[in-house]
Design an enzyme around this catalytic site. Structure first.
Site, PDB file in Angstrom:
ATOM      1  N   SER A 136      66.618 -27.191 -10.741  1.00 40.07           N
ATOM      2  CA  SER A 136      65.957 -28.344 -10.153  1.00 40.07           C
ATOM      3  C   SER A 136      65.444 -29.216 -11.287  1.00 40.07           C
ATOM      4  CB  SER A 136      64.798 -27.859  -9.266  1.00 40.07           C
ATOM      5  OG  SER A 136      64.071 -28.950  -8.755  1.00 40.07           O
ATOM      6  N   LYS A 162      69.982 -30.046  -8.968  1.00 39.90           N
ATOM      7  CA  LYS A 162      69.248 -30.720  -7.886  1.00 39.90           C
ATOM      8  C   LYS A 162      68.342 -31.740  -8.535  1.00 39.90           C
ATOM      9  CE  LYS A 162      65.332 -28.971  -5.425  1.00 39.90           C
ATOM     10  NZ  LYS A 162      64.828 -27.846  -4.603  1.00 39.90           N
ATOM     11  N   LEU A 163      68.503 -32.991  -8.120  1.00 43.29           N
ATOM     12  CA  LEU A 163      67.703 -34.070  -8.680  1.00 43.29           C
ATOM     13  C   LEU A 163      66.539 -34.357  -7.748  1.00 43.29           C
ATOM     14  CD1 LEU A 163      70.649 -36.482  -9.599  1.00 43.29           C
ATOM     15  CD2 LEU A 163      69.663 -34.626 -10.992  1.00 43.29           C
ATOM     16  N   LYS A 164      65.339 -34.335  -8.285  1.00 44.76           N
ATOM     17  CA  LYS A 164      64.181 -34.725  -7.498  1.00 44.76           C
ATOM     18  C   LYS A 164      64.201 -36.251  -7.392  1.00 44.76           C
ATOM     19  CE  LYS A 164      61.966 -30.873  -6.720  1.00 44.76           C
ATOM     20  NZ  LYS A 164      61.675 -30.466  -5.321  1.00 44.76           N
ATOM     21  N   ASP A 189      66.455 -33.874  -3.696  1.00 41.25           N
ATOM     22  CA  ASP A 189      65.315 -33.365  -2.921  1.00 41.25           C
ATOM     23  C   ASP A 189      64.228 -34.438  -2.891  1.00 41.25           C
ATOM     24  OD1 ASP A 189      63.276 -31.954  -1.722  1.00 41.25           O
ATOM     25  OD2 ASP A 189      63.293 -30.271  -3.138  1.00 41.25           O
ATOM     26  N   ASN A 191      61.373 -34.147  -1.045  1.00 42.90           N
ATOM     27  CA  ASN A 191      60.066 -33.569  -0.717  1.00 42.90           C
ATOM     28  C   ASN A 191      59.299 -34.416   0.308  1.00 42.90           C
ATOM     29  OD1 ASN A 191      60.262 -32.298  -3.881  1.00 42.90           O
ATOM     30  ND2 ASN A 191      59.579 -30.942  -2.262  1.00 42.90           N
ATOM     31  N   GLU A 214      67.942 -32.675   0.477  1.00 38.24           N
ATOM     32  CA  GLU A 214      66.890 -31.722   0.873  1.00 38.24           C
ATOM     33  C   GLU A 214      65.625 -32.454   1.296  1.00 38.24           C
ATOM     34  OE1 GLU A 214      66.323 -28.789  -2.156  1.00 38.24           O
ATOM     35  OE2 GLU A 214      64.407 -28.094  -1.372  1.00 38.24           O
ATOM     36  N   ASP A 239      63.490 -27.690   3.810  1.00 37.83           N
ATOM     37  CA  ASP A 239      62.657 -26.811   2.976  1.00 37.83           C
ATOM     38  C   ASP A 239      61.290 -26.719   3.652  1.00 37.83           C
ATOM     39  OD1 ASP A 239      60.957 -25.766   1.014  1.00 37.83           O
ATOM     40  OD2 ASP A 239      61.606 -27.082  -0.595  1.00 37.83           O
ATOM     41  N   LYS A 263      62.348 -19.844   1.063  1.00 33.64           N
ATOM     42  CA  LYS A 263      61.352 -19.395   0.093  1.00 33.64           C
ATOM     43  C   LYS A 263      60.480 -18.380   0.817  1.00 33.64           C
ATOM     44  CE  LYS A 263      61.103 -23.916  -2.202  1.00 33.64           C
ATOM     45  NZ  LYS A 263      60.380 -25.207  -2.236  1.00 33.64           N
ATOM     46  N   GLY A 291      62.767 -22.331  -5.060  1.00 32.14           N
ATOM     47  CA  GLY A 291      61.908 -21.861  -6.142  1.00 32.14           C
ATOM     48  C   GLY A 291      60.582 -22.584  -6.141  1.00 32.14           C
TER      49      GLY A 291
HETATM   50  C1  NPQ Z   1      61.057 -27.722  -3.930  1.00 31.30           C
HETATM   51  N1  NPQ Z   1      60.598 -26.650  -6.134  1.00 31.30           N
HETATM   52  O1  NPQ Z   1      62.134 -27.225  -3.754  1.00 31.30           O
HETATM   53  C2  NPQ Z   1      60.074 -27.179  -4.970  1.00 31.30           C
HETATM   54  C3  NPQ Z   1      58.755 -27.764  -4.866  1.00 31.30           C
HETATM   55  C4  NPQ Z   1      57.763 -27.703  -5.960  1.00 31.30           C
HETATM   56  C5  NPQ Z   1      61.976 -25.939  -7.971  1.00 31.30           C
HETATM   57  O2  NPQ Z   1      62.212 -28.002  -6.909  1.00 31.30           O
HETATM   58  C6  NPQ Z   1      54.235 -26.625  -9.378  1.00 31.30           C
HETATM   59  C7  NPQ Z   1      54.553 -25.418  -8.755  1.00 31.30           C
HETATM   60  C8  NPQ Z   1      54.887 -27.784  -9.002  1.00 31.30           C
HETATM   61  C9  NPQ Z   1      55.526 -25.391  -7.746  1.00 31.30           C
HETATM   62  C10 NPQ Z   1      56.504 -28.902  -7.603  1.00 31.30           C
HETATM   63  C11 NPQ Z   1      61.602 -26.963  -6.962  1.00 31.30           C
HETATM   64  C12 NPQ Z   1      55.850 -27.751  -7.993  1.00 31.30           C
HETATM   65  C13 NPQ Z   1      56.172 -26.552  -7.363  1.00 31.30           C
HETATM   66  C14 NPQ Z   1      57.436 -28.859  -6.594  1.00 31.30           C
HETATM   67  C15 NPQ Z   1      57.136 -26.543  -6.354  1.00 31.30           C
HETATM   68  O3  NPQ Z   1      60.719 -28.618  -3.183  1.00 31.30           O
HETATM   69 MG    MG Z   2      62.439 -28.643  -1.868  1.00 29.25          MG
END
Ligand code: NPQ
Ligand code: MG
Length: 369
Positions: A136, A162-164, A189, A191, A214, A239, A263, A291
């Protein structure tokens, strides 16, 4: 049967190799609550998925600490011997607090499986000893910086990136990364940062041959996700919206997603995570392991979960060095072929290194009932 004699809560803090930025903020350190359950046959480790603030979900480290200390741990200590499969039921009287419950269940599962010499992967129904891994990639300062980071991760072997994304950092960076890496499996993703009205953004993303989009919309809106999915060719992956197996059933039946990110913390435990997996598998929906920037403890449990047969897409089960210069366990390493080993030892198969644990510990509290 297990007799939990005491539980130790431990807040740890680890610097990240680079700040991790998502649509809900940036983090420069990983802070997590670890749970150690003691039984007459030995102990077990759990890790809570929560972070310092209630951004990803309602839970945060201080809330999980209080929920565990004042409610969840005392009710287990007072309830008499139990099997790991009973933990969720014993804690069912307490509403919510799924990440706190999941951490406690993990510690008890680990203690029980260690005492019996069974690996977590075998116990959960794992079918492989290595899993393909994705990575990610946080929101970067510029598109060039993002392309550079992706290049580095692909050179290490990750098989999916995976690009945020967030409004203002989405279509342009995705087009550039796609142009630079025409054959790489790419997902994005959001969020939950978008709304149905962002149609043009989704139409543009839909043309970039993405593996999935996502959690584009708010976590509480399955119907809007269904409306969006009906307009897109790209699968939507949920998610934050999936809190338990019943949510997974509803989301799939409503057509709100075609993929699920699992998760254990988000769904209240490893055993509920297996039930989400089963619901999806029965309906032909692929899943992958998400994760939460876990330390080596939680990362080991993620790898075990990802070894189940329905986990047919690469997860965010990245190597320790994706996040930490030094993990608290021996590092989980990525092989050049983009896979990581599923721990094969008893329980979660890893233990914190005493020196590393001591160096990262911020606070410890022991609960003896
Ligand atoms: C997700 N994780 O899938 C998350 C969300 C996320 C790996 O993209 C600190 C601790 C900051 C946990 C930011 C990945 C975080 C975190 C985002 C989890 O949406
Ligand atoms: Mg996510």
């Amino acid at each position: 049967m297990i007799r939990v004699r005491s539980v130790e809560l431990r807040l740890v803090s680890l610097p990240l190799v680079r700040p991790f930025r998502t649509s809900f903020g940036a983090d420069a350190t990983k802070e997590a609550v670890l749970v150690r359950a003691e039984t007459p046959e030995g102990g077990g480790w759990g890790e809570c998925a929560a972070g310092p603030a209630p951004r990803y979900s309602e839970e945060f480290n201080a809330s999980t600490w209080l929920a565990l200390r004042d409610h969840l741990v005392p009710s287990l200590l007072q309830g008499g011997p139990l099997e790991p499969e009973d933990v969720a039921g014993r804690l069912g009287w307490a509403r919510g607090h799924r990440m706190a419950k999941a951490a406690l269940e993990m510690a008890i599962l680990d203690a029980d499986l260690r005492a019996r010499g069974v690996s977590l992967a075998d116990h959960l129904g794992g079918v492989r000893d290595r899993v393909p891994c994705g990575v990610s990639v946080g929101i970067a300062g510029s598109v060039a910086e993002l392309v550079d980071q992706v290049q580095g991760y692909l050179a290490s072997g990750y098989v999916r990136v995976k690009l945020k994304i967030e409004p203002g950092f989405d279509v342009a960076p995705v087009i550039e990364v796609r142009r630079a890496f025409p054959d790489t499996p790419i997902s994005v993703d959001g969020n939950g940062a978008y709304a149905l009205e962002d149609g043009p953004v989704f139409d543009a993303l839909d043309e970039q041959d993405l593996l999935m989009i996502e959690q584009p919309l708010g976590h509480e809106d399955l119907l809007d996700h269904a409306a969006l999915q009906s307009k897109l060719t790209t699968p939507i992956c949920l998610d934050e919206s999936i809190r338990h197996a019943a949510d997974a059933r509803a989301a799939i039946e409503l057509g709100a997603c075609r993929v699920i990110n699992i998760k254990a913390g988000r769904v209240g435990g490893l055993l509920e995570a297996v039930r989400v997996h089963d619901v999806a598998r029965d309906r032909g929906v692929p899943v992958w392991c998400g994760g939460m920037l876990e330390t080596g403890i939680g990362r080991a449990a993620n790898l075990a979960l990802a070894s189940l047969p329905g986990f047919t897409l690469p997860g965010d089960t990245s190597a320790s060095d994706r996040y930490f210069a030094e993990d608290i366990t021996d590092p989980h390493r990525l092989a050049p072929d983009g896979t990581m080993a599923v721990p094969g030892g008893p329980g979660i198969g890893v233990e914190p290194l005493p020196d590393r644990l001591a160096a990262c510990t911020v606070e410890v509290e022991r609960i003896t009932g």
